[in-house]
Design an enzyme around this catalytic site. Sequence first.
Site, PDB file in Angstrom:
ATOM      1  N   ARG A 261       0.834  -1.212   0.000  1.00 52.02           N
ATOM      2  CA  ARG A 261       0.000   0.000   0.000  1.00 52.02           C
ATOM      3  C   ARG A 261       0.869   1.263   0.000  1.00 52.02           C
ATOM      4  O   ARG A 261       0.533   2.268  -0.631  1.00 52.02           O
ATOM      5  CB  ARG A 261      -0.959  -0.010   1.194  1.00 52.02           C
ATOM      6  CG  ARG A 261      -2.048   1.045   1.045  1.00 52.02           C
ATOM      7  CD  ARG A 261      -3.224   0.845   2.002  1.00 52.02           C
ATOM      8  NE  ARG A 261      -4.366   1.615   1.528  1.00 52.02           N
ATOM      9  CZ  ARG A 261      -4.928   2.619   2.191  1.00 52.02           C
ATOM     10  NH1 ARG A 261      -4.469   2.980   3.372  1.00 52.02           N
ATOM     11  NH2 ARG A 261      -5.952   3.262   1.681  1.00 52.02           N
TER      12      ARG A 261
ATOM     13  N   HIS B 248       0.548   4.100  -2.791  1.00 50.38           N
ATOM     14  CA  HIS B 248       0.198   5.495  -2.481  1.00 50.38           C
ATOM     15  C   HIS B 248       1.317   6.480  -2.823  1.00 50.38           C
ATOM     16  O   HIS B 248       1.059   7.660  -3.068  1.00 50.38           O
ATOM     17  CB  HIS B 248      -0.233   5.636  -1.025  1.00 50.38           C
ATOM     18  CG  HIS B 248      -1.653   5.225  -0.804  1.00 50.38           C
ATOM     19  ND1 HIS B 248      -2.414   5.680   0.238  1.00 50.38           N
ATOM     20  CD2 HIS B 248      -2.461   4.390  -1.521  1.00 50.38           C
ATOM     21  CE1 HIS B 248      -3.632   5.151   0.169  1.00 50.38           C
ATOM     22  NE2 HIS B 248      -3.680   4.351  -0.882  1.00 50.38           N
TER      23      HIS B 248
ATOM     24  N   TRP C  33     -10.608  -8.620   2.699  1.00 51.13           N
ATOM     25  CA  TRP C  33     -11.407  -8.930   1.505  1.00 51.13           C
ATOM     26  C   TRP C  33     -11.457 -10.434   1.240  1.00 51.13           C
ATOM     27  O   TRP C  33     -12.361 -10.906   0.574  1.00 51.13           O
ATOM     28  CB  TRP C  33     -10.789  -8.250   0.284  1.00 51.13           C
ATOM     29  CG  TRP C  33     -10.911  -6.769   0.208  1.00 51.13           C
ATOM     30  CD1 TRP C  33     -11.892  -6.067  -0.449  1.00 51.13           C
ATOM     31  CD2 TRP C  33     -10.018  -5.788   0.744  1.00 51.13           C
ATOM     32  NE1 TRP C  33     -11.653  -4.712  -0.339  1.00 51.13           N
ATOM     33  CE2 TRP C  33     -10.512  -4.511   0.386  1.00 51.13           C
ATOM     34  CE3 TRP C  33      -8.835  -5.850   1.499  1.00 51.13           C
ATOM     35  CZ2 TRP C  33      -9.873  -3.319   0.748  1.00 51.13           C
ATOM     36  CZ3 TRP C  33      -8.203  -4.670   1.874  1.00 51.13           C
ATOM     37  CH2 TRP C  33      -8.724  -3.423   1.494  1.00 51.13           C
TER      38      TRP C  33
END
Length: 290
Positions: free
Chosen positions: A44, A48, A187
């Site tokens: 991540r 980002h 998820w």
Amino acid sequence: AAKKEAGPFVPKYEDYEKVYNAVAKALEEHDEYEDGSYGPVLLRLAWHASGTYDAETGTGGSNGATMRFAPEGDHGANAGLKTARDFLEPIKAQFPWITYSDLWILAGVAAIQEMQGPIIPYRPGRSDRDMSFCTPDGRLPDASKEQKHLRAIFGRMGFNDQEIVALSGAHALGRCHTDRSGYDGPWTFSPTVLTNDYFRLLLDEKWQWRKWNGPKQYEDVSTKTLMMLPTDMVLTKDKGFRPWVEKYAKDNDAFFKDFSAVVLRLFELGVPFTVAEDQRWTFKPRVSST
Ligand code: CCH
């Protein structure tokens, strides 16, 4: 004869390979974190850092590592990524010649590969820049939004529908944290192994709005332990996105191939490389995939 001067240190493949291996080793050693791996949060961070790119102005992207500074580090979307930056500090201290910008992306490559994902070719060339290069807030996607927003955000980076869907498969990994994004839960059932399960679950499970005090998110009807963001569910509803969800749900090899290609592009957005495209390197995973 004149004494030979030691020139400036020019790192080679073997040097970057040492950094890759150090990240992979640290991932293996620190399995006490969350679901057993810092891999998801490292990925991540790399995303980002890269996903701030604006093709029109050429600003943002992974060159610069400007998330080290407020205000960018304090942008809402970056909440929790200090965990990933701090994880890499000892490695930066061990290999001070590598830039933060190259290190964060190399760590993203290592995270994907060590979580049994595809090989992601890599080339160095990013330099660290000062806080005047921080990007404005709002360049990263907002999970509460719809397809128009997704196409605007990813279109700004230069990505099409197929690439948006392939990239989203990263949500097979990791989880949402109420103290970071406000959302909650993973998820998939294997959040530290990259698979096409995100796509399979999107299509195969029944999803309903979770009844809770937090932001609007979906839960799976049968176990109520998995989640989807509104932007995840949009991929199954939109005519341009859905065929790609169906393809990747059926074909993990196709997902891996497309994911590798699009992540490589994401990680290189806006970087003024001196190394040619056909000179990219690959690093051997430490873990063996099954
Ligand atoms: Fe994501 N992501 N992401 N994401 N993401 C979150 C977590 C991860 C969106 C929102 C969220 C990509 C695209 C999108 C990862 C990789 C990628 C969270 C929870 C939100 C919210 C953060 C928290 O609470 O800690 C939205 C919206 C989009 C686009 O529509 C793309 C592209 C990638 C990478 C290629 C990973 C990995 C995580 C898990 C992080 C962790 O700490 O476990």
